[in-house]
Design an enzyme around this catalytic site. Structure first.
Site, PDB file in Angstrom:
ATOM      1  N   TYR A 167       0.847  -1.201   0.000  1.00 31.59           N
ATOM      2  CA  TYR A 167       0.000   0.000   0.000  1.00 31.59           C
ATOM      3  C   TYR A 167       0.883   1.253   0.000  1.00 31.59           C
ATOM      4  CZ  TYR A 167      -3.937  -3.096   1.339  1.00 31.59           C
ATOM      5  OH  TYR A 167      -4.878  -4.092   1.392  1.00 31.59           O
TER       6      TYR A 167
ATOM      7  N   LEU B 189     -17.946  -1.688   0.624  1.00 27.52           N
ATOM      8  CA  LEU B 189     -18.706  -0.719  -0.171  1.00 27.52           C
ATOM      9  C   LEU B 189     -18.308  -0.775  -1.645  1.00 27.52           C
ATOM     10  CD1 LEU B 189     -18.561   2.296   2.334  1.00 27.52           C
ATOM     11  CD2 LEU B 189     -20.429   0.660   1.976  1.00 27.52           C
TER      12      LEU B 189
ATOM     13  N   LYS C  81     -22.578   7.137  -4.237  1.00 27.55           N
ATOM     14  CA  LYS C  81     -21.886   8.369  -4.637  1.00 27.55           C
ATOM     15  C   LYS C  81     -21.528   8.404  -6.118  1.00 27.55           C
ATOM     16  CE  LYS C  81     -17.742   9.010  -2.749  1.00 27.55           C
ATOM     17  NZ  LYS C  81     -16.802   8.991  -1.594  1.00 27.55           N
TER      18      LYS C  81
END
Ligand SMILES: NC(=O)c1ccc[n+]([C@@H]2O[C@H](COP(=O)([O-])OP(=O)(O)OC[C@H]3O[C@@H](n4cnc5c(N)ncnc54)[C@H](OP(=O)(O)O)[C@@H]3O)[C@@H](O)[C@H]2O)c1
Length: 326
Positions: A54, A212, A220
């Site tokens: 990451y 999500l 969104k």
């Protein structure tokens, strides 16, 4: 916050946890990371997920600095990292789960975190080019040395997981205890079908990711890609196709009336739905700001309203037949 055992291990994880993929270093600096982690911790979150790859190692640095700033008791939280892709180039440094890579990799992660050990370490993907026994023995060594406490897999096939468990059992080595798979309203098949026997027969735990679907399930992206969202980030253009697929947007829109009826947001409904699966040990949430952390933690309270009847309605709305898989 409810706590669940990580599979059949003795470790208890908060059923909602918090991860740093995409956000830490790229969208969130040390101060904001500490604020988000504090907002989660105050709600009872005890597990913070990370990976070597990451932000090329910087996500571990940011989390380590945030932890120093927060000054929590080490025993009160769990930190993870994961290895596979690597952060340097070279024949022994990329796309491998060799003994050399795993041992050197964890040394680097601990240095970046500023920690003596991580609680969980994952093989971020399977490596068909390294004998599974070599990987199992390397993970066993890391645990014996106290550099990691539990190890697991991420996006391995059920057959690969069972092979690793059986090798460990045969040689009395520390066995993997948890998988980290994607699991959300739109991606269910692997967790619900393929892993069913791994959960049932081996008591494997699951720390699930992208509840999500990278934000898609919040609604969104219903009218395009907002400028301040993950979908607009440089380097993440590859997500845009999934985030704007008309079929997925249609399914998200179809869930809106149910969320309104339940008095919750779509994000809370989507995260609460993941919590209803008893094979899930913890749902790893992600957020680029504190307001999202607070909203997402509200999913705990919504889960109670997801009765079998409501879950059946969700399947109907999404066009899922749970007996068929999707
Ligand atoms: N093992 C693996 O291969 C793997 C893969 C992926 C992730 N993971 C782990 O799982 C964690 C969670 O994955 P994820 O970040 O993809 O989770 P996610 O919940 O699917 O997406 C999180 C993103 O959605 C947006 N968001 C979150 N809550 C929101 C809200 N209430 N309202 C509006 N937007 C909201 C934010 O992005 P924006 O605000 O930028 O739009 C946030 O960063 C990662 O941090 C990582 O630790 C593991």
């Amino acid at each position: 916050m409810n706590y669940r055992h990580l599979g059949r291990s003795g470790l208890k994880v908060s059923e909602l946890s918090f991860g740093s993929w995409v956000t830490f270093s790229t969208q969130v600096d040390v101060d904001s990371a500490a604020e988000c982690m504090a907002a989660a911790y105050e709600q009872g979150v005890n597990f913070f997920d990370n990976a070597e790859v990451y932000a090329g190692g910087q996500s571990e640095e940011v989390m380590g600095a945030a932890l120093r700033k927060l000054g929590w008791r080490r025993s009160s939280y769990l930190v993870s990292t994961k290895f596979y892709w690597g952060i340097n180039q070279g024949p022994n440094e990329e796309n491998t789960l060799s003994r050399k890579r795993l041992i050197e990799g964890l040394q680097g992660s601990l240095k970046r975190f500023g920690l003596d050990y991580v609680d969980l370490v994952f093989c971020h993907r399977p490596d068909p080019t390294t004998p599974v026994e070599e990987t199992v023995r390397a993970m066993h060594s890391l645990i014996e040395w106290g550099q990691a406490l539990y190890w697991g897999t991420s996006e391995w096939s059920a057959a690969e997981i069972v092979a690793a468990i059986e090798i460990a059992e045969k040689h009395h080595l520390h066995r993997p205890v948890m998988e980290q798979p994607q699991y959300n309203l739109l991606v269910r098949e692997r967790v619900e079908k393929e892993y069913a026997r791994v959960f049932r027969d081996y008591g494997y735990g699951a720390t699930t990711w992208s509840p999500l679907a990278s934000g898609l399930l919040t609604g969104k992206y219903n009218n395009g890609i907002p400028a301040d969202s993950r979908g607009a980030l440089k380097g993440y253009e590859w997500l845009q196709g999934d985030l704007t697929r008309p079929e997925s947007i249609g399914r998200v829109r179809a869930l809106e009336p149910l969320a309104a009826e339940l008095g919750c947001t779509l994000a809370q409904l989507a995260i609460a739905w993941c919590l209803k699966n008893p094979d899930v040990s913890t749902v790893i949430t992600g957020a680029s700001r504190v307001s999202q952390v607070r909203e997402n933690m509200g999913a705990e309270a919504v889960a109670g309203a997801l009765t079998p009847q409501v879950l059946a309605r969700i399947d109907e709305i999404l066009g899922n037949n749970p007996n068929k898989g999707n």
